[in-house]
Write an enzyme that holds these catalytic residues in place. Structure first.
Site, mmCIF file in Angstrom:
data_model
loop_
_atom_site.group_PDB
_atom_site.id
_atom_site.type_symbol
_atom_site.label_atom_id
_atom_site.label_comp_id
_atom_site.label_asym_id
_atom_site.label_seq_id
_atom_site.Cartn_x
_atom_site.Cartn_y
_atom_site.Cartn_z
ATOM 1 N N TYR A 142 0.822 -1.209 0.000
ATOM 2 C CA TYR A 142 0.000 0.000 0.000
ATOM 3 C C TYR A 142 0.856 1.260 0.000
ATOM 4 C CZ TYR A 142 -4.699 -1.874 0.869
ATOM 5 O OH TYR A 142 -5.908 -2.493 0.757
ATOM 6 N N LYS A 189 2.561 -15.505 2.449
ATOM 7 C CA LYS A 189 2.770 -16.238 1.193
ATOM 8 C C LYS A 189 4.259 -16.566 1.132
ATOM 9 C CE LYS A 189 1.240 -17.816 -2.768
ATOM 10 N NZ LYS A 189 0.334 -18.979 -2.844
ATOM 11 N N ASP A 222 -3.620 -18.150 0.453
ATOM 12 C CA ASP A 222 -4.633 -18.799 -0.393
ATOM 13 C C ASP A 222 -5.374 -19.871 0.404
ATOM 14 O OD1 ASP A 222 -2.202 -20.137 -0.351
ATOM 15 O OD2 ASP A 222 -2.260 -20.767 -2.446
ATOM 16 N N ASP A 246 -6.457 -6.712 4.272
ATOM 17 C CA ASP A 246 -7.571 -6.043 3.602
ATOM 18 C C ASP A 246 -8.527 -7.090 3.040
ATOM 19 O OD1 ASP A 246 -9.101 -3.994 2.313
ATOM 20 O OD2 ASP A 246 -8.093 -4.537 0.439
ATOM 21 N N ASP A 250 -12.430 -8.629 4.759
ATOM 22 C CA ASP A 250 -13.730 -8.595 4.075
ATOM 23 C C ASP A 250 -14.368 -9.984 4.086
ATOM 24 O OD1 ASP A 250 -13.659 -5.882 3.420
ATOM 25 O OD2 ASP A 250 -14.301 -6.233 1.346
#
Ligand code: IPM
Ligand code: MG
Length: 355
Positions: A142, A189, A222, A246, A250
């Site tokens: 970001y 990851k 994932d 982020d 959600d």
């Protein structure tokens, strides 16, 4: 106690829901003998309209002068064609980095009263869902260097993390876990990204040295997105970098089925914090008195707890919301087609239950 609160209503339903949170805060102040002064700050689309930019220096300065910030929501289709650095969302990023709010808490829990609203099967959520996403908020992709090549046909966004940035957010996650079920899952990851390998190394070392009482495990992002819908109960605290946080927050909020109910806190090392609902600005229903103010009201509760250590007062807000729900009141988004009350009525009913 005297509290100086900066209000950032923002865009869309932001003003509708912040108004109700203020109503409830004022009631808390009068019942418990506190005094609150408010200052309203323009940020987001409303600031673009007035000043041509999403966040002015003055707005940021006013936020810095407050003890805490309560934010509604920013953004809307009206400003969708603004260039990247002038979009309303920049205001949020500017507040987060300008205020140094590196730690984002996004709790996601299913209210038993609303368990039918979860899109997951009953057998998956029958034991409840109660997890906390601890998202790093001022680093990573970001805020890394970004740009285009000369003819604009290539672009890049840099993901960068330092050990120090990872350590300070990890401490927050471990300390939260100690007050919960004592379990942290680092989501990364690490099979692909070097930053993720640094996260694993740093978090493992910190856990071994200072938090051996907390259970720590690791999951690729994932897989985590899959496990969240397969067995959300497996998670207590999810610790993760900015962009993964982020996305996963959600997903986590959706499985509770009540995104209009979820609050969040953005914090740093001192008591200052910015508090906001997890949902967006819902411009299609702005000003119509149908938005659900509960996420913002609960965010105000988190503010009392984290920025002012007023646990009793924060508990009073939480129980007022619980009693609103258990008496069968619903706002439109959670009414499943049944009867519902408007934004202001919901605020007034919850206000009336503060004691
Ligand atoms: C959030 C939002 C923001 C983010 C946007 C509006 C910049 O999605 O708070 O999750 O990506 O952090
Ligand atoms: Mg988001």
């Amino acid at each position: 106690m005297e509290m100086k609160i900066a209000l950032v209503p923002g865009d869309g339903i932001g003003p509708d829901i912040v108004r109700e949170a203020v109503r409830v805060l004022d009631r808390v102040a009068s019942v418990y003998g506190h005094s609150i002064s408010y200052r309203t700050i323009d940020a987001g689309g409303v600031s673009i309209d007035k000043y041509g930019i999403p966040l002015t220096d003055d707005a940021l300065e006013s936020a810095k002068e407050a003890d805490a910030v309560l934010l509604g929501a920013v953004g809307g289709p009206k400003w969708d064609s603004c260039p990247g650095n002038k979009r309303p969302e920049r205001a949020l990023l500017g507040l987060r980095s300008g205020l140094g709010l590196f730690c984002n808490f996004r709790p996601a829990a299913i209210y038993p009263e609303l368990s039918d609203a979860s899109p997951l099967k009953k057998e998956i959520i029958s034991d409840g869902v109660d997890l906390l996403v601890v998202r790093e908020l001022t680093g990573g992709i970001y805020f890394g260097e970004k740009g285009r090549n000369d003819d604009g046909t290539e672009a890049f966004d840099m993901m960068r993390y330092s050990k120090q940035e990872i350590e300070r957010i990890s401490r927050k996650a471990f300390e939260s876990a100690r007050k919960r079920r004592g379990h942290v899952t680092l989501v990364d990851k690490a099979n692909v990204l070097e930053t993720s390998r640094l996260w694993r190394e740093t978090v493992s070392a910190l856990a071994a040295k200072e938090y051996s009482d907390v259970e720590l495990d690791f999951m690729y992002v994932d897989n985590a997105s899959m496990q969240l819908v397969r067995n959300p109960r497996a998670f207590d605290v999810i610790l993760t970098e900015n962009m993964f946080g982020d996305i996963l927050s959600d997903e986590a909020s959706m499985i509770t089925g009540s995104i209009g109910m979820l609050a969040s806190a953005s914090l740093r090392e001192d008591r200052f914090g910015m508090y906001e609902p997890i949902h967006g600005s819902a411009p299609d229903i702005a000003g119509q008195n149908i938005a659900n103010p509960i996420a913002t009201i609960l965010s105000a509760g988190m503010m009392l707890r984290y920025s002012f250590s007023l646990d009793k007062e924060a508990d009073a807000i939480d129980s007022a919301v619980r009693s609103f729900l258990s008496d069968g009141y619903r706002t439109k988004d959670i009414a499943s087609g049944g009867e519902w009350v408007g934004t202001d009525e919901a605020g007034k009913i919850i206000e009336g239950r503060i004691s």
